[in-house]
Design an enzyme around this catalytic site. Structure first.
Site, PDB file in Angstrom:
ATOM      1  N   SER A 121     -43.764 -62.081 -54.909  1.00 60.27           N
ATOM      2  CA  SER A 121     -43.505 -61.320 -53.678  1.00 60.27           C
ATOM      3  C   SER A 121     -44.394 -61.795 -52.538  1.00 60.27           C
ATOM      4  O   SER A 121     -45.397 -62.486 -52.748  1.00 60.27           O
ATOM      5  CB  SER A 121     -43.713 -59.816 -53.896  1.00 60.27           C
ATOM      6  OG  SER A 121     -45.059 -59.446 -53.679  1.00 60.27           O
ATOM      7  N   ALA A 122     -44.004 -61.389 -51.327  1.00 57.14           N
ATOM      8  CA  ALA A 122     -44.776 -61.725 -50.122  1.00 57.14           C
ATOM      9  C   ALA A 122     -46.168 -61.118 -50.157  1.00 57.14           C
ATOM     10  O   ALA A 122     -47.068 -61.574 -49.438  1.00 57.14           O
ATOM     11  CB  ALA A 122     -44.023 -61.225 -48.891  1.00 57.14           C
ATOM     12  N   LYS A 123     -46.370 -60.090 -50.968  1.00 58.32           N
ATOM     13  CA  LYS A 123     -47.645 -59.388 -50.985  1.00 58.32           C
ATOM     14  C   LYS A 123     -48.783 -60.211 -51.581  1.00 58.32           C
ATOM     15  O   LYS A 123     -49.951 -59.866 -51.405  1.00 58.32           O
ATOM     16  CB  LYS A 123     -47.502 -58.059 -51.738  1.00 58.32           C
ATOM     17  CG  LYS A 123     -46.534 -57.079 -51.084  1.00 58.32           C
ATOM     18  CD  LYS A 123     -46.951 -56.689 -49.682  1.00 58.32           C
ATOM     19  CE  LYS A 123     -46.056 -55.594 -49.105  1.00 58.32           C
ATOM     20  NZ  LYS A 123     -46.461 -55.189 -47.755  1.00 58.32           N
ATOM     21  N   ASP A 124     -48.448 -61.305 -52.282  1.00 52.77           N
ATOM     22  CA  ASP A 124     -49.508 -62.206 -52.742  1.00 52.77           C
ATOM     23  C   ASP A 124     -50.354 -62.682 -51.577  1.00 52.77           C
ATOM     24  O   ASP A 124     -51.567 -62.865 -51.698  1.00 52.77           O
ATOM     25  CB  ASP A 124     -48.902 -63.438 -53.419  1.00 52.77           C
ATOM     26  CG  ASP A 124     -48.385 -63.164 -54.816  1.00 52.77           C
ATOM     27  OD1 ASP A 124     -48.448 -62.011 -55.259  1.00 52.77           O
ATOM     28  OD2 ASP A 124     -47.908 -64.125 -55.455  1.00 52.77           O
ATOM     29  N   THR A 131     -47.594 -54.950 -53.706  1.00 52.24           N
ATOM     30  CA  THR A 131     -48.985 -55.199 -53.326  1.00 52.24           C
ATOM     31  C   THR A 131     -49.904 -54.943 -54.513  1.00 52.24           C
ATOM     32  O   THR A 131     -50.849 -55.697 -54.756  1.00 52.24           O
ATOM     33  CB  THR A 131     -49.408 -54.305 -52.143  1.00 52.24           C
ATOM     34  OG1 THR A 131     -48.546 -54.554 -51.045  1.00 52.24           O
ATOM     35  CG2 THR A 131     -50.842 -54.593 -51.727  1.00 52.24           C
TER      36      THR A 131
END
Length: 346
Positions: free
Chosen positions: A46-49, A79
């Site tokens: 995910s983008a939350k990395d 997240t």
């Protein structure tokens, strides 16, 4: 002389530099060119990395995080997983307050990654002591040597995407991007990308996606927090019942709202047309693209980049479950596709 072994030092070095994929089949009826930024190619899917690594490494640089520290956060799942993954690599304890709206898949993944998980009721006000916001704050106060990431009100959330995702999109499109479509939750992703892109070309349109039951669209348009806008909805990681300071509303041109049912079906349609196994919020982003197109936002020369935030594997018990979709009433509209049957050979 021995050759050099080409290996990464750890999984965190794989964060970022996600691919841009042209969308052909699902956009056949639309004017313009459409590209998906596949954030599921991050190691934590995910983008939350991006924000997890950026915030943790900045805390280490400032010596706020030290050996034996505990990381605490409020999360709808993604997240939390990214923080748990980074904590495991770096040797920190991780405690997460999670919304009960999060899929069981996400909650199980947090546990599998070694996090301590507190599941909090989703449909309570943000200032309710049972809300995942307040539970995380309480745990932070009670836990010696802890830091609270507080992604909704952390400027580093925006900075992570300003320094990575925005430049990647600009380079990948050779500066030819005309529109960005991204979901707005904490707001860090869309705000960070927008700040960077608008510095390069102020004419780029930033189009946000909100959920029915969230306050963000009306707040963007009026500056008013309207409690009457708040009611339960099913999409995770999109919309809010509070106003996050990690959203730079001035950098966003428009908001549009999408429904739970259409977003769920759109996620399935992306898989069935483009072969991309994406999450619920990606379905919401694609649904918004079609609605923006109907309102005349895109033309033949438009180059539209859509953020697909995470992977479909986190929604097997939700949007990819026929039973869950049926229980939500998402197959009741005659215009929506029915699930395919599994054929058993006896």
């Amino acid at each position: 002389m021995k050759s050099t072994i080409k290996a990464y030092n750890n999984i965190l070095e794989l964060v970022g530099n996600t691919p841009l994929i042209r969308l052909d089949k699902i956009t056949q009826s639309l004017s313009g060119n459409y590209f998906a930024k596949l954030e599921s190619f991050n190691p934590g899917h995910s983008a939350k990395d991006r924000i997890a690594v950026h915030i943790i490494e900045e805390a280490e640089r400032r010596e706020i995080l030290k050996k034996g520290s505990t990381i605490i956060e409020t999360t709808s799942g993604n997240t939390g997983f990214s923080l748990a993954m980074a904590s495991m690599v770096k040797g920190y304890r991780c405690i997460l307050a999670v919304s009960s709206k999060s899929s069981p898949d996400k909650i199980d993944m947090l546990k599998a990654m070694g996090a301590e998980v507190y599941v909090c009721p989703a449909h309570v006000s943000a200032d309710d002591p049972r809300s995942y916001y307040e539970v995380a704050k309480r745990l932070h106060k009670e836990t010696l040597g802890s830091i609270y990431i507080n992604q909704y009100f952390n400027e580093l959330n925006i900075d992570a995407h300003y320094t990575t995702t925005g430049p990647e999109i600009w380079e990948q499109t050779d500066g030819q991007i005309t529109h960005l479509v991204a979901c707005s939750g904490t707001g860090g992703t869309i705000s960070g990308i927008s700040r960077f892109l608008k510095e390069q070309n102020s004419n780029i349109k930033i189009l946000a996606v909100d959920a029915y039951g969230s306050v963000l669209k009306k707040y963007h348009e009026t500056g008013e927090f309207d409690h009457n806008e708040v009611y339960p909805y099913r999409i995770e990681g999109l919309g809010k019942n509070l106003i996050p300071s990690a959203t730079d509303f001035n950098s966003i041109d428009r908001y549009i709202k999408v429904t739970d049912a259409e977003s769920a079906h759109m996620a399935r349609e992306i898989a069935h047309t483009e072969g991309l196994f994406v999450g619920y919020t990606s379905g919401a982003a694609m649904q918004a693209v079609k609605q923006y197109h109907m309102e005349g936002e895109f033309g033949a020369d438009s180059n539209v980049v859509i953020i697909f935030p995470d992977h479909g594997s986190r929604y097997m018990s939700k949007v990819y479950s026929d039973e869950w979709m049926t229980n939500q009433g998402f197959f009741e509209d005659g215009k929506l596709p029915k699930p395919k049957e599994i054929k058993y050979i006896k």
